[in-house]
Design a protein around this motif. Structure first.
Motif, PDB file in Angstrom:
ATOM      1  N   ILE A  24       7.484  -5.090   1.783  1.00  0.00           N
ATOM      2  CA  ILE A  24       6.339  -5.768   1.165  1.00  0.00           C
ATOM      3  C   ILE A  24       6.559  -5.912  -0.335  1.00  0.00           C
ATOM      4  O   ILE A  24       6.338  -6.979  -0.910  1.00  0.00           O
ATOM      5  N   SER A  25       7.004  -4.843  -0.988  1.00  0.00           N
ATOM      6  CA  SER A  25       7.170  -4.898  -2.440  1.00  0.00           C
ATOM      7  C   SER A  25       8.303  -5.841  -2.847  1.00  0.00           C
ATOM      8  O   SER A  25       8.269  -6.414  -3.928  1.00  0.00           O
ATOM      9  N   GLU A  26       9.300  -6.008  -1.989  1.00  0.00           N
ATOM     10  CA  GLU A  26      10.399  -6.919  -2.312  1.00  0.00           C
ATOM     11  C   GLU A  26      10.043  -8.377  -2.050  1.00  0.00           C
ATOM     12  O   GLU A  26      10.468  -9.262  -2.781  1.00  0.00           O
ATOM     13  N   MET A  27       9.272  -8.649  -1.005  1.00  0.00           N
ATOM     14  CA  MET A  27       9.018 -10.025  -0.599  1.00  0.00           C
ATOM     15  C   MET A  27       7.761 -10.629  -1.229  1.00  0.00           C
ATOM     16  O   MET A  27       7.646 -11.841  -1.317  1.00  0.00           O
ATOM     17  N   ALA A  28       6.826  -9.796  -1.654  1.00  0.00           N
ATOM     18  CA  ALA A  28       5.577 -10.313  -2.228  1.00  0.00           C
ATOM     19  C   ALA A  28       5.807 -10.765  -3.665  1.00  0.00           C
ATOM     20  O   ALA A  28       6.787 -10.392  -4.313  1.00  0.00           O
ATOM     21  N   LEU A  29       4.888 -11.571  -4.143  1.00  0.00           N
ATOM     22  CA  LEU A  29       4.918 -11.946  -5.546  1.00  0.00           C
ATOM     23  C   LEU A  29       4.738 -10.682  -6.396  1.00  0.00           C
ATOM     24  O   LEU A  29       4.065  -9.739  -5.970  1.00  0.00           O
ATOM     25  N   PRO A  30       5.344 -10.637  -7.568  1.00  0.00           N
ATOM     26  CA  PRO A  30       5.270  -9.415  -8.374  1.00  0.00           C
ATOM     27  C   PRO A  30       3.842  -8.943  -8.670  1.00  0.00           C
ATOM     28  O   PRO A  30       3.576  -7.749  -8.676  1.00  0.00           O
ATOM     29  N   ARG A  31       2.924  -9.869  -8.861  1.00  0.00           N
ATOM     30  CA  ARG A  31       1.560  -9.442  -9.181  1.00  0.00           C
ATOM     31  C   ARG A  31       0.776  -8.999  -7.946  1.00  0.00           C
ATOM     32  O   ARG A  31      -0.285  -8.398  -8.079  1.00  0.00           O
ATOM     33  N   HIS A  32       1.270  -9.291  -6.738  1.00  0.00           N
ATOM     34  CA  HIS A  32       0.575  -8.914  -5.508  1.00  0.00           C
ATOM     35  C   HIS A  32       1.254  -7.776  -4.753  1.00  0.00           C
ATOM     36  O   HIS A  32       0.695  -7.278  -3.785  1.00  0.00           O
ATOM     37  N   GLY A  33       2.451  -7.385  -5.165  1.00  0.00           N
ATOM     38  CA  GLY A  33       3.215  -6.387  -4.405  1.00  0.00           C
ATOM     39  C   GLY A  33       2.516  -5.052  -4.276  1.00  0.00           C
ATOM     40  O   GLY A  33       2.431  -4.473  -3.192  1.00  0.00           O
ATOM     41  N   GLY A  34       2.000  -4.541  -5.385  1.00  0.00           N
ATOM     42  CA  GLY A  34       1.327  -3.243  -5.344  1.00  0.00           C
ATOM     43  C   GLY A  34       0.067  -3.277  -4.510  1.00  0.00           C
ATOM     44  O   GLY A  34      -0.206  -2.359  -3.731  1.00  0.00           O
ATOM     45  N   ALA A  35      -0.714  -4.328  -4.648  1.00  0.00           N
ATOM     46  CA  ALA A  35      -1.958  -4.442  -3.881  1.00  0.00           C
ATOM     47  C   ALA A  35      -1.676  -4.553  -2.386  1.00  0.00           C
ATOM     48  O   ALA A  35      -2.396  -3.963  -1.573  1.00  0.00           O
ATOM     49  N   MET A  36      -0.633  -5.287  -2.027  1.00  0.00           N
ATOM     50  CA  MET A  36      -0.308  -5.415  -0.607  1.00  0.00           C
ATOM     51  C   MET A  36       0.178  -4.098  -0.025  1.00  0.00           C
ATOM     52  O   MET A  36      -0.148  -3.757   1.117  1.00  0.00           O
ATOM     53  N   THR A  37       0.939  -3.340  -0.801  1.00  0.00           N
ATOM     54  CA  THR A  37       1.398  -2.036  -0.339  1.00  0.00           C
ATOM     55  C   THR A  37       0.228  -1.080  -0.166  1.00  0.00           C
ATOM     56  O   THR A  37       0.160  -0.335   0.812  1.00  0.00           O
ATOM     57  N   ILE A  38      -0.726  -1.118  -1.113  1.00  0.00           N
ATOM     58  CA  ILE A  38      -1.904  -0.266  -0.999  1.00  0.00           C
ATOM     59  C   ILE A  38      -2.737  -0.666   0.219  1.00  0.00           C
ATOM     60  O   ILE A  38      -3.237   0.200   0.952  1.00  0.00           O
ATOM     61  N   CYS A  39      -2.879  -1.960   0.475  1.00  0.00           N
ATOM     62  CA  CYS A  39      -3.615  -2.416   1.658  1.00  0.00           C
ATOM     63  C   CYS A  39      -2.944  -1.950   2.942  1.00  0.00           C
ATOM     64  O   CYS A  39      -3.623  -1.552   3.896  1.00  0.00           O
ATOM     65  N   PHE A  40      -1.626  -1.984   2.975  1.00  0.00           N
ATOM     66  CA  PHE A  40      -0.909  -1.496   4.153  1.00  0.00           C
ATOM     67  C   PHE A  40      -1.168  -0.009   4.366  1.00  0.00           C
ATOM     68  O   PHE A  40      -1.459   0.424   5.488  1.00  0.00           O
ATOM     69  N   GLN A  41      -1.081   0.789   3.307  1.00  0.00           N
ATOM     70  CA  GLN A  41      -1.295   2.222   3.433  1.00  0.00           C
ATOM     71  C   GLN A  41      -2.737   2.527   3.833  1.00  0.00           C
ATOM     72  O   GLN A  41      -2.981   3.441   4.630  1.00  0.00           O
ATOM     73  N   CYS A  42      -3.699   1.774   3.299  1.00  0.00           N
ATOM     74  CA  CYS A  42      -5.099   1.959   3.703  1.00  0.00           C
ATOM     75  C   CYS A  42      -5.286   1.602   5.176  1.00  0.00           C
ATOM     76  O   CYS A  42      -6.039   2.265   5.893  1.00  0.00           O
ATOM     77  N   GLY A  43      -4.612   0.558   5.628  1.00  0.00           N
ATOM     78  CA  GLY A  43      -4.687   0.191   7.039  1.00  0.00           C
ATOM     79  C   GLY A  43      -4.135   1.277   7.944  1.00  0.00           C
ATOM     80  O   GLY A  43      -4.726   1.582   8.988  1.00  0.00           O
ATOM     81  N   VAL A  44      -3.039   1.875   7.551  1.00  0.00           N
ATOM     82  CA  VAL A  44      -2.466   2.976   8.336  1.00  0.00           C
ATOM     83  C   VAL A  44      -3.432   4.154   8.348  1.00  0.00           C
ATOM     84  O   VAL A  44      -3.668   4.779   9.386  1.00  0.00           O
TER      85      VAL A  44
END
Length: 58
Positions: A24-44
């Motif tokens: 996720i952090s490699e493929m997402a836009l730099p400004r969205h990478g952290g938020a997408m990773t946090i959303c994934f961890q919250c989903g888990v």
């Protein structure tokens, strides 16, 4: 057999969850990478919470 199945499932899910935040952090836009990773961890975390609640109630 059930215990062995749970152990193997846990190992499989653990190995599957390990590379996903990196992907996720490699493929997402730099400004969205952290938020997408946090959303994934919250989903888990919500998944684990919901399964524990379901197991407790049944």
């Amino acid at each position: 057999m059930l215990i062995l199945g749970r152990v193997l499932l846990g190992v499989g899910v653990g190995f599957a969850n390990q590379p996903i935040p990196l992907y996720i952090s490699e493929m997402a836009l730099p400004r969205h990478g952290g938020a997408m990773t946090i959303c994934f961890q919250c989903g888990v975390g919500l998944y684990v919470l919901s399964t524990n609640i379901i197991n407790f109630n049944t």
